[in-house]
Design a protein around this motif. Structure first.
Motif, PDB file in Angstrom:
ATOM      1  N   PHE A  81      18.779  20.527  15.876  1.00 51.84           N
ATOM      2  CA  PHE A  81      19.197  20.485  17.334  1.00 51.84           C
ATOM      3  C   PHE A  81      20.700  20.734  17.331  1.00 51.84           C
ATOM      4  CE2 PHE A  81      15.298  18.275  19.582  1.00 51.84           C
ATOM      5  CZ  PHE A  81      14.732  19.535  18.878  1.00 51.84           C
ATOM      6  N   GLY A 128      22.166  19.944  21.669  1.00 48.62           N
ATOM      7  CA  GLY A 128      22.053  18.604  22.149  1.00 48.62           C
ATOM      8  C   GLY A 128      23.201  17.813  22.442  1.00 48.62           C
ATOM      9  N   PRO A 170      16.254  19.062  26.903  1.00 48.29           N
ATOM     10  CA  PRO A 170      15.968  19.360  25.491  1.00 48.29           C
ATOM     11  C   PRO A 170      16.457  20.646  24.917  1.00 48.29           C
ATOM     12  CG  PRO A 170      13.852  18.787  26.416  1.00 48.29           C
ATOM     13  CD  PRO A 170      15.043  19.067  27.752  1.00 48.29           C
ATOM     14  N   PRO A 171      16.927  20.661  23.640  1.00 49.32           N
ATOM     15  CA  PRO A 171      16.695  19.597  22.641  1.00 49.32           C
ATOM     16  C   PRO A 171      17.680  18.524  22.978  1.00 49.32           C
ATOM     17  CG  PRO A 171      17.720  21.509  21.620  1.00 49.32           C
ATOM     18  CD  PRO A 171      17.361  22.007  23.060  1.00 49.32           C
ATOM     19  N   SER A 172      17.634  17.382  22.917  1.00 44.43           N
ATOM     20  CA  SER A 172      18.611  16.135  23.397  1.00 44.43           C
ATOM     21  C   SER A 172      18.302  15.344  22.132  1.00 44.43           C
ATOM     22  CB  SER A 172      18.106  15.704  24.538  1.00 44.43           C
ATOM     23  OG  SER A 172      18.959  14.443  24.944  1.00 44.43           O
ATOM     24  N   LEU A 175      17.767  11.712  23.390  1.00 52.01           N
ATOM     25  CA  LEU A 175      16.124  11.433  23.811  1.00 52.01           C
ATOM     26  C   LEU A 175      15.316  11.070  22.586  1.00 52.01           C
ATOM     27  CD1 LEU A 175      14.928  14.111  26.571  1.00 52.01           C
ATOM     28  CD2 LEU A 175      14.924  11.572  26.547  1.00 52.01           C
ATOM     29  N   VAL A 176      15.626  11.971  21.533  1.00 55.60           N
ATOM     30  CA  VAL A 176      15.034  11.856  20.081  1.00 55.60           C
ATOM     31  C   VAL A 176      15.417  10.285  19.679  1.00 55.60           C
ATOM     32  CG1 VAL A 176      14.936  12.261  17.567  1.00 55.60           C
ATOM     33  CG2 VAL A 176      15.317  14.138  19.340  1.00 55.60           C
ATOM     34  N   LEU A 190      10.724  14.906  25.197  1.00 54.49           N
ATOM     35  CA  LEU A 190      11.411  16.035  25.119  1.00 54.49           C
ATOM     36  C   LEU A 190      10.783  17.159  26.337  1.00 54.49           C
ATOM     37  CD1 LEU A 190      11.794  17.243  21.524  1.00 54.49           C
ATOM     38  CD2 LEU A 190      13.645  16.387  22.808  1.00 54.49           C
ATOM     39  N   PRO A 263       7.605  19.034  16.732  1.00 49.42           N
ATOM     40  CA  PRO A 263       9.085  19.413  17.196  1.00 49.42           C
ATOM     41  C   PRO A 263       9.954  19.490  16.085  1.00 49.42           C
ATOM     42  CG  PRO A 263       8.106  17.506  18.262  1.00 49.42           C
ATOM     43  CD  PRO A 263       7.108  17.737  17.153  1.00 49.42           C
TER      44      PRO A 263
END
Length: 467
Positions: A81, A128, A170-172, A175-176, A190, A263
């Motif tokens: 990302f 991200g 997203p893509p963050s 968050l991952v 996501l 993902p």
């Protein structure tokens, strides 16, 4: 001394180290190791002859964390990302996005600022990194806003606030990281970020238009673009649309049937597509080298924070501090929703003194189990829950809320990182100028968070489609 008491003392020491300026990764790792040694030595009755045994066991436990976590497939999302974002910059996608947004939206009151917000949202869909987004648009958007008479503080505030959208859309990377810490499905999280991220951008846009209508000198409209010029600007944004579609299809297939892959695979293919586009646009070896090095540096920084904090998390498990905090929270004679609001307000205060990733990593191991307990537990059904949603959906909803709070913390003084980045890029702006410029966006973020709390469906609609 009981393990919970040890946990409280070590946590206090960790906070002291962070306040004194030690990096979160090293403070958390050191606190976690000291805590493990303390707990095992306490189990051995503080026998001096067995201190070596306590040290050996603790070091082995702490040493397992880096390998066990770096081998996680979910973590491999982060470098792909980040790489997409840097390649997009060198491919010229940032300027293409801004040009397209400007030609279509700049006719509104404050239209150039609104264009900047939507362009940052578009760039967030392939990057991200909030800090990188703010730095890029400080170079691209602020000069154009100043050239037509925008207030410089307002222009700087727009860029700093717009950059925060990369934390949610997203893509963050954040968050991952949340998904890894709380052991939830990365793909659903996501997916959950798309609508709230777009919603935040719209709220920012409405705020800007409102300010420009009331204070006409703040952001004059830009007119004169023909329909031909507007349509001619669209092809430059197509690679970003393609990458977004690919990532969605590798998380959840909107066309029906199973997702196209994982993902991680979607992120890798997205990076490859942007790489090919960058080559087409004439990216040179020096630029590719810079993109790879910057990706590696940011990835190592994030991984180091994760490793250090997870050593501390391992210690918390032995101290049973999360369980004790959950019991205390659920025993409070207050409504679950009021307790949740108090937790979010605590994040707003904590974010004034810590960076977003470090703040979430340090607090989630304790706060997340408490929120789940408030709702009725990890496996509660929606009909039996406090917040009207299942345990899985509550985890997703709370994740979006805390990531939105992390966005908020990127522009709050005195540590608001995006504000420092914008001021660092622009010699004509002080940090104080940028902080003053972002103040109206505090209201927009407060409204957004309130609506996400009041209407969870904004967050949960897309994840519910994924099953």
């Amino acid at each position: 001394m009981e393990p919970i008491e040890i946990g409280l003392w070590v946590t206090g020491g960790l906070l002291a180290m962070v306040v004194l300026g030690m990096r979160v990764a090293f403070a958390a790792g050191l606190a976690g190791l000291i805590g493990l040694i303390w707990i095992f030595w306490a189990k051995f009755g503080y026998d001096p002859a067995r201190f070596g045994k306590a040290l050996t066991v603790s070091v082995k436990i702490a040493g397992q964390v880096p390998h066990s976590k770096v081998s996680s497939q979910a973590l491999s999302l982060i470098p792909t990302f980040i790489l997409i974002g840097y390649l997009a910059y060198y491919a010229g996608l940032t300027r293409a996005l801004f040009t397209a947004a400007k030609r279509w939206i700049a006719w509104l009151p404050g239209g150039l600022a609104v264009s900047t917000v939507f362009a940052t949202a578009g760039f967030a869909a392939v990057s991200g990194a909030s800090v990188a987004t703010s730095a890029v648009f400080a170079r691209i958007a602020i000069p154009e806003m100043l050239a037509i008479g925008y207030n410089k503080r307002f222009a700087a505030g727009v860029v700093a606030a717009g950059g925060t959208l990369a934390s949610l859309i997203p893509p963050s990377a954040i968050l991952v990281i949340y998904a890894i810490i709380v052991e939830q499905d990365v793909g659903k999280l996501l997916l959950a970020g798309f609508i709230p991220g777009a919603f935040s951008a719209v709220i920012y846009g409405l705020l800007i238009v409102g300010i420009a209508v009331v204070f006409k000198s703040v952001g004059p409209p830009v007119k004169g673009f023909t329909w031909g010029q507007r349509f001619a600007a669209l092809p430059g944004a197509l690679p970003i649309i393609l990458v977004v579609v690919i990532i969605i299809c590798f998380v959840y297939n909107p066309f029906g049937g199973d997702a196209w892959g994982t993902p991680t695979e979607g992120g890798a293919i997205g990076a490859f597509i942007v790489f090919l586009y960058a080559l087409k646009e004439g990216m040179k070896w020096a630029e590719l080298k810079s993109a790879l090095l910057e990706t590696a540096k940011l990835t190592v920084m994030i991984f180091t924070i994760i490793w250090g904090v997870l050593i501390y998390v391992r210690f918390l498990g032995f101290a049973d501090l999360p369980g004790a905090f959950s019991d205390w929270i659920t025993a409070l004679e207050m409504s679950p929703m009021l307790i949740l609001i108090c937790i979010l307000l605590a994040y707003a205060v904590l974010g004034m003194f810590m960076d977003a990733i470090g703040m979430l990593l340090l607090t989630l191991p304790v706060v997340y189990p408490a929120v789940m307990a408030l709702n009725g537990g990890e496996n509660v059904a929606a009909a039996d829950s406090a917040f009207g949603m299942s345990g899985t959906m509550c985890a997703i909803w709370f994740g979006i809320l805390v990531v939105k709070m992390a966005e908020f913390c990127l522009i709050t003084p005195p540590i608001g990182l995006n504000c420092f980045v914008v001021a660092g890029v622009r010699d004509d702006l002080s940090v104080q100028d940028v902080f003053r410029g972002v103040m109206p966006f505090f209201v927009a973020d407060a409204v957004t968070i309130a609506l996400l709390v009041a209407f969870p469906g904004i967050v949960l609609y897309l994840p519910s489609l994924a099953g």
